[in-house]
Design an enzyme around this catalytic site. Structure first.
Site, PDB file in Angstrom:
ATOM      1  N   SER A 464       0.932  -1.230   0.201  1.00  0.00           N
ATOM      2  CA  SER A 464       0.037   0.041  -0.064  1.00  0.00           C
ATOM      3  C   SER A 464       0.610   1.058   0.053  1.00  0.00           C
ATOM      4  O   SER A 464       1.647   1.356   0.982  1.00  0.00           O
ATOM      5  CB  SER A 464      -0.865  -0.027   1.280  1.00  0.00           C
ATOM      6  OG  SER A 464      -1.412   1.266   1.479  1.00  0.00           O
ATOM      7  N   ASP A 612      -5.855   1.093  -8.589  1.00  0.00           N
ATOM      8  CA  ASP A 612      -6.810   1.975  -8.766  1.00  0.00           C
ATOM      9  C   ASP A 612      -7.438   1.742 -10.004  1.00  0.00           C
ATOM     10  O   ASP A 612      -8.562   2.377 -10.168  1.00  0.00           O
ATOM     11  CB  ASP A 612      -6.369   3.403  -8.348  1.00  0.00           C
ATOM     12  CG  ASP A 612      -6.068   3.781  -7.211  1.00  0.00           C
ATOM     13  OD1 ASP A 612      -6.790   3.165  -6.164  1.00  0.00           O
ATOM     14  OD2 ASP A 612      -5.295   5.039  -6.836  1.00  0.00           O
TER      15      ASP A 612
END
Length: 732
Positions: A464, A612
């Site tokens: 992340s 994303d």
């Protein structure tokens, strides 16, 4: 809902309640009560059908009523309660619409000795300058706030029914304590009315008043509009809420005194900073209003078509966030071009303004940041509202953990439901003091631990970039070397930009290393176009026959190009033209033409590099021949929505064989995509992805709940229509 509704005071508010209640079938019979001097207004109300009957005898008016609403000026509340007291019934619910709740509760206590448990004080924040029943409208309360201020003894069933009644009238209902209500209304309604009355009174008494009013522009008219309100009503309101209004007048006098001094001292920069803060604070207010109270936005996409042409998508959101953060901490002035003027990045910009950083712009993507240095941030006066931006909240939690002040990070409903433990837990091991809700969500209450944070060696369980960046920013204020190891590569904008600002960051394989030994030096930043925004056009041109699109000046950071790599593995025809480097970031023009796609097993090492972009990649998979399998993407379940489940649900509506798994999805593509109604659940990337699906659909697609597209890509609608997608945006 109610058999008999009695309204005491059938004017603008009372008449609008009656009209809407009748339209929404909330009451079978509606009657009005008034005094002798109100007979003409009551007769008019009956003649135009606002009420079924009216009475001048209170006993007859309230007999057998299920609900009685006091809709008279707040100063008359005590008199009305005295009239009602002999006929007060335990079988009736009583409420009011007064704008000062402390005085209403005081009146009830004076008449009854205590506030009756079946009296539910309420205040609709709606109205107009006109009065009387002829001014009543049936949509007055639609999408307007209604505040209920119960006391400890208020009957819960009565409270529930009043909530449902006002929701039926179209209001957004909130519940709060009366004193808090009066303080809020004093600031947002009562003080502005006082200002308008005072300004017009001052100018009206000047000798040259005819000249002043003759040449007054529209701004004067808009600002002073509320001075047309009833002097009697506003005198009553101001007297009733004097305890909350007087301190605000004193604060305003002090603020005006500061501005007076700035002008006298020719302090242009201080004046600019004050006006800039006010400008952005108002925009933040408008953003919150649009998010919580505006009509829903729906996309309607006609099937088919192609994308053709050349465009430049807006600036990279990740870099826009970081340019503000690091530019604010730098020594000197940082100039940013290509800044993304969307709500998420603007939330970060406003947060740093709230912490004392002077920031000019944005104007056409240009921002000038007057850095305060690594230790120059100041305690914000209020909570830092971050809208829908998870990047802002997670990165700021690390940055602010080591500051010498406390702060609170808040966000909208969507952000407040997203997990924050992934950053607060490792920060806690560094000595940070951050309190979340029981569910590990915002608001985040951060107690600054300046000089007390300890470096950690942290291996992230899930790749992340937000977690990595959060810990690196905290490491800038920690004792020792902070080491963050990622299980797979993630975007490295933070490391690159820190280096650009001359802050030492080391890299050992998959580990990023930082310490408190360093400072940031101002630089110029040219933000390239966001590849996440470009992804919608890359997929659209790849799936729609005869498409040919060139995307200019796109950032192709190798930690962000997973979407290109995945599409090429599927057979997409994407050329990288004119590669170059701008401010340490690789940039190129991307040329994509239609090419038949095939299903693939997406390599897990590419997943963090396209995290994303998967919503729109799922659309590409639906158009590809054969099966596409994604695994290792469990992070998608904790984005703005559960992107795995939401996309699977929508694709199934469109007739696509899409099966969600705990960490990904299996899609059997190549069959025709149908039409239907899908919901984005407020997730901007979901909304845009289903819009792109329309290029290969054989029937119209309707996408609900699309307002949050403005958080990341406000130009999407215009750009995609300009390239050929038949999209219509409506508000409902």
């Amino acid at each position: 809902m109610f058999n008999k509704l009695c309204i005491i005071g059938v004017g603008l508010i009372g008449g609008s309640i009656a009209k809407t209640a009748r339209l929404q079938n909330l009451a079978t019979t509606i009657v009005g009560f008034g005094r002798e001097d109100d007979v003409q207004n009551l007769q008019t109300a009956r003649q135009i059908g606002v009420i079924d009957a009216y009475y001048l005898d209170i006993a007859v008016a309230v007999a057998d009523a299920d609900l009685v609403i006091i809709a008279t000026p707040v100063a008359s509340t005590a008199d009305v309660l005295r009239l009602l007291q002999p006929y007060w019934s335990a079988n009736t619910i009583y409420t009011d619409v007064g704008s000062t709740k402390g005085s209403v509760l005081a009146a009830a206590q004076a008449v009854f000795g205590q506030v009756p448990d079946n009296f539910v004080p309420a205040h609709p924040i709606a109205g107009a300058e006109q009065s009387g029943v002829l001014a009543a409208v049936d949509g007055l309360f639609a999408n307007k706030r209604l505040i209920i201020t119960p006391v400890d003894t208020t009957d819960t069933e009565a409270l529930r029914k009043i909530q449902r009644f006002w929701q039926g009238l179209g209001s957004a209902v909130s519940v709060m304590e009366a004193t808090h209500h009066d303080q809020i209304l004093a600031a947002t309604s009562h003080l502005p009315h006082i200002l308008a009355f005072a300004l017009v009174d001052m100018l009206g008494h000047k000798d040259e008043q005819s000249e002043i009013f003759k040449y007054a522009a529209g701004g004067f008219k808009d600002f002073t509009r509320i001075a047309s309100s009833s002097p009697t009503m506003w005198t009553d309101i101001c007297v009733a809420n004097k305890p909350a209004i007087l301190p605000l007048i004193a604060e305003l006098q002090s603020e005006l005194g500061k501005i007076y001094q700035m002008l006298e001292d020719d302090s242009r920069q201080q004046l600019f900073s004050t006006f800039s803060y006010a400008n952005q604070a108002r925009q933040r207010f408008l953003n919150q209003i649009e998010t919580t109270m505006s009509k829903s936005i729906t996309f309607h996409i006609q099937p088919g078509g192609k994308l053709h042409g050349e465009t430049r998508v807006p600036g990279d959101k990740s870099m826009s966030h970081r340019s503000i953060m690091l530019g604010s901490l730098a020594e000197g002035v940082t100039h940013v071009t290509g800044f993304l003027e969307a709500e998420d990045a603007l939330a970060t910009l406003q947060a740093f303004r709230d912490m004392g950083v002077e920031i000019e712009g944005p104007v056409n993507g240009c921002v000038t940041i007057h850095g305060v240095g690594k230790h120059g941030l100041k305690e914000p006066k209020n909570e830092l509202y971050l809208g829908n931006s998870g990047t802002s909240m997670r990165l700021l939690s690390g940055l602010l953990a080591g500051q010498p002040f406390n702060c609170v990070l808040t966000g909208d409903k969507s952000l407040s439901g997203r997990p924050m433990k992934r950053v607060t837990d490792p920060l806690a091991t560094m000595g940070a003091d951050i309190k979340t809700t029981e569910n590990g969500t915002a608001p985040l209450h951060i107690t600054g631990k300046a000089g007390q944070l300890q470096a950690i060696d942290y291996t992230m369980p899930i790749a992340s970039a937000q977690v990595k960046s959060c810990l690196l920013l905290a490491g800038m204020y920690a004792q020792g070397e902070t080491r963050v190891t990622e299980p797979a590569p993630t975007r490295d904008h933070t490391e690159r930009m820190l280096a650009g600002f001359s802050y030492p960051v080391k890299r050992e394989g998959s580990t990023a290393i930082i310490s408190a030994e360093g400072s940031l030096k101002a630089m110029n930043i040219d933000v390239p176009s966001d590849i996440s925004s470009a992804a919608f056009f890359l997929v659209g041109a790849s799936i729609a026959p005869s498409s040919d699109v060139t995307l200019k000046h796109v950032g192709i950071n190798p930690t962000r190009t997973g979407v290109i790599d995945i599409l090429r593995l599927m057979g997409a025809n994407i050329e990288v033209l004119n590669p170059r480097e701008v401010g340490g970031e690789p940039v190129a023009d991307l040329h994509v033409v239609y090419s038949p796609l095939k299903g693939i097993d997406i390599p897990e090492d590419l997943v963090p590099l396209a995290i994303d972009e998967f919503p729109v990649l799922f659309v590409a998979a639906a158009c590809a021949e054969g099966q596409t399998r994604l695994s290792g993407a469990e992070e998608l379940r904790v984005k703005e929505s559960d992107r795995i489940q939401v996309m699977a649900d929508g694709l199934l509506v469109l007739g696509v064989d899409a099966r969600p798994t705990p960490d990904g999805m299996v899609i059997n593509g190549g069959k025709p995509i149908g039409g239907g109604v899908v919901t984005s659940h407020g997730d901007h990337r979901i909304a845009m992805s289903f819009s792109i699906a329309g290029l290969r659909a054989n029937a119209p697609i309707t996408v609900l709940d699309c307002a949050n597209v403005n958080t990341s890509f406000p130009e999407f609608k215009d750009l995609v229509k300009g390239l050929g997608l038949a999209l219509v945006c409506t508000e409902e």
